[in-house]
Design an enzyme around this catalytic site. Structure first.
Site, PDB file in Angstrom:
ATOM      1  N   SER A  67       0.786  -1.182   0.111  1.00  0.00           N
ATOM      2  CA  SER A  67       0.038   0.027   0.049  1.00  0.00           C
ATOM      3  C   SER A  67       0.951   1.140  -0.089  1.00  0.00           C
ATOM      4  O   SER A  67       2.094   1.223   0.525  1.00  0.00           O
ATOM      5  CB  SER A  67      -1.048   0.090   1.230  1.00  0.00           C
ATOM      6  OG  SER A  67      -1.689  -1.067   1.050  1.00  0.00           O
TER       7      SER A  67
HETATM    8  N1  SAH Z   1      -1.112  -4.514   4.153  1.00  0.00           N
HETATM    9  C1  SAH Z   1      -0.383  -4.720   2.856  1.00  0.00           C
HETATM   10  C2  SAH Z   1      -1.310  -4.549   1.764  1.00  0.00           C
HETATM   11  C3  SAH Z   1      -0.896  -5.744   0.715  1.00  0.00           C
HETATM   12  S1  SAH Z   1      -2.287  -5.441  -0.601  1.00  0.00           S
HETATM   13  C4  SAH Z   1       1.073  -3.999   2.671  1.00  0.00           C
HETATM   14  O1  SAH Z   1       1.089  -3.246   3.615  1.00  0.00           O
HETATM   15  O2  SAH Z   1       1.808  -4.487   1.857  1.00  0.00           O
HETATM   16  C5  SAH Z   1      -3.660  -6.527  -0.005  1.00  0.00           C
HETATM   17  C6  SAH Z   1      -3.359  -8.135   0.512  1.00  0.00           C
HETATM   18  O3  SAH Z   1      -4.430  -8.567   1.001  1.00  0.00           O
HETATM   19  C7  SAH Z   1      -2.921  -8.741  -0.600  1.00  0.00           C
HETATM   20  O4  SAH Z   1      -1.476  -9.259  -0.067  1.00  0.00           O
HETATM   21  C8  SAH Z   1      -3.778  -9.941  -0.804  1.00  0.00           C
HETATM   22  O5  SAH Z   1      -3.430 -11.243  -1.029  1.00  0.00           O
HETATM   23  C9  SAH Z   1      -4.501  -9.818   0.533  1.00  0.00           C
HETATM   24  N2  SAH Z   1      -5.895 -10.344   0.773  1.00  0.00           N
HETATM   25  C10 SAH Z   1      -7.034 -10.258  -0.316  1.00  0.00           C
HETATM   26  N3  SAH Z   1      -7.897 -11.012   0.309  1.00  0.00           N
HETATM   27  C11 SAH Z   1      -7.631 -11.535   1.370  1.00  0.00           C
HETATM   28  C12 SAH Z   1      -8.384 -12.438   2.441  1.00  0.00           C
HETATM   29  N4  SAH Z   1      -9.443 -12.904   2.212  1.00  0.00           N
HETATM   30  N5  SAH Z   1      -7.586 -12.712   3.452  1.00  0.00           N
HETATM   31  C13 SAH Z   1      -6.308 -12.646   3.791  1.00  0.00           C
HETATM   32  N6  SAH Z   1      -5.697 -11.809   2.891  1.00  0.00           N
HETATM   33  C14 SAH Z   1      -6.190 -11.100   1.527  1.00  0.00           C
END
Ligand code: SAH
Length: 220
Positions: A67
């Site tokens: 993000s």
């Molecule tokens: N907090 C992270 C944001 C990553 S983007 C950072 O700072 O890097 C969102 C993430 O949510 C992705 O890695 C994706 O695989 C995960 N995601 C999406 N749906 C999900 C679910 N149902 N359960 C767990 N993770 C999920």
């Protein structure tokens, strides 16, 4: 995550990033301090060291993104994280947001559905510094009932609706920050506070764009 040097150049770039975030309305000192101290360039796959301190999202493994710093700061500020808070994070991704929560002093339970990303958590470089982080492989829609209830829940992917099971795992008086789908491409950031009768007090904030929150988990 990869170990790198944290040089004066990186620290300087981080200072500029913090100044930029302040200018965009991030005022919570604990958030500012966490972002000012965590080497974000350790969380990017490749040697994009300068880009790590630009205010933008960036691709990580498994077609996911780390993000944007502003988004991380914004969500963390809305969640009003305090030392000792038990926080459930959905979407571990790069572990950067997870680290921000831990640096503020939260006990963090974080769930990732992509095996490839989850496996990277075994190489987490700040394990000793932050023993308060607990990594899980699973479907975030299910939460982690074993460790519930939580003071705060942070969702870092675009949610189609408020996941029922997560709402159940939130304490009365607790808060959930969730980017909720409003159209195909945009999410409205909401802060939901759980009232005594189990209903939500809803506060609406800005629009953002996240990767989708998906059901189930992947094996690669
Ligand atoms: N907090 C992270 C944001 C990553 S983007 C950072 O700072 O890097 C969102 C993430 O949510 C992705 O890695 C994706 O695989 C995960 N995601 C999406 N749906 C999900 C679910 N149902 N359960 C767990 N993770 C999920």
């Amino acid at each position: 995550m990869r170990k790198s040097e944290d040089t004066y150049l990186h620290k300087g770039l981080r200072k500029q990033l913090v100044a930029l975030l302040k200018g965009k309305g991030i005022t919570d000192e604990s958030v500012i301090e966490a972002i000012g101290s965590i080497p974000r360039h350790f969380f990017l796959d490749s040697a994009f060291e300068r880009i790590a301190y630009e205010d933008r999202a960036f691709p990580i493994a498994a077609n996911q993104t780390i993000s944007q710093p502003y988004t991380v700061a914004y969500q963390t500020q809305l969640l009003m994280v305090k030392k000792g808070d038990k926080v459930l994070e959905i979407g571990t991704g790069s572990m950067y947001q997870t680290t921000v929560l831990a640096a503020i002093g939260a006990e963090v339970y974080t769930i990732e559905r992509q095996k490839q990303l989850f496996e990277q958590t075994s190489q987490y470089l700040f394990k000793i510094q932050y023993p308060s982080i607990h990594f899980f492989f699973g479907d975030g829609f299910e939460g982690q009932p074993k460790h519930a209830p939580y003071d705060k829940i942070l969702i870092t992917a675009a949610a189609p609706k408020v996941p029922e099971k997560l709402w159940e795992q939130l304490k009365v008086g607790g808060m959930m920050v969730i980017p909720l789908d409003e159209s195909e491409t945009a999410q409205r950031m909401l802060r939901l506070t759980k009232k005594k009768d189990g209903s939500a007090k809803e506060e609406r904030f800005d629009e953002f764009s996240f990767v989708p929150m998906l059901k189930g988990k992947t094996q690669n």
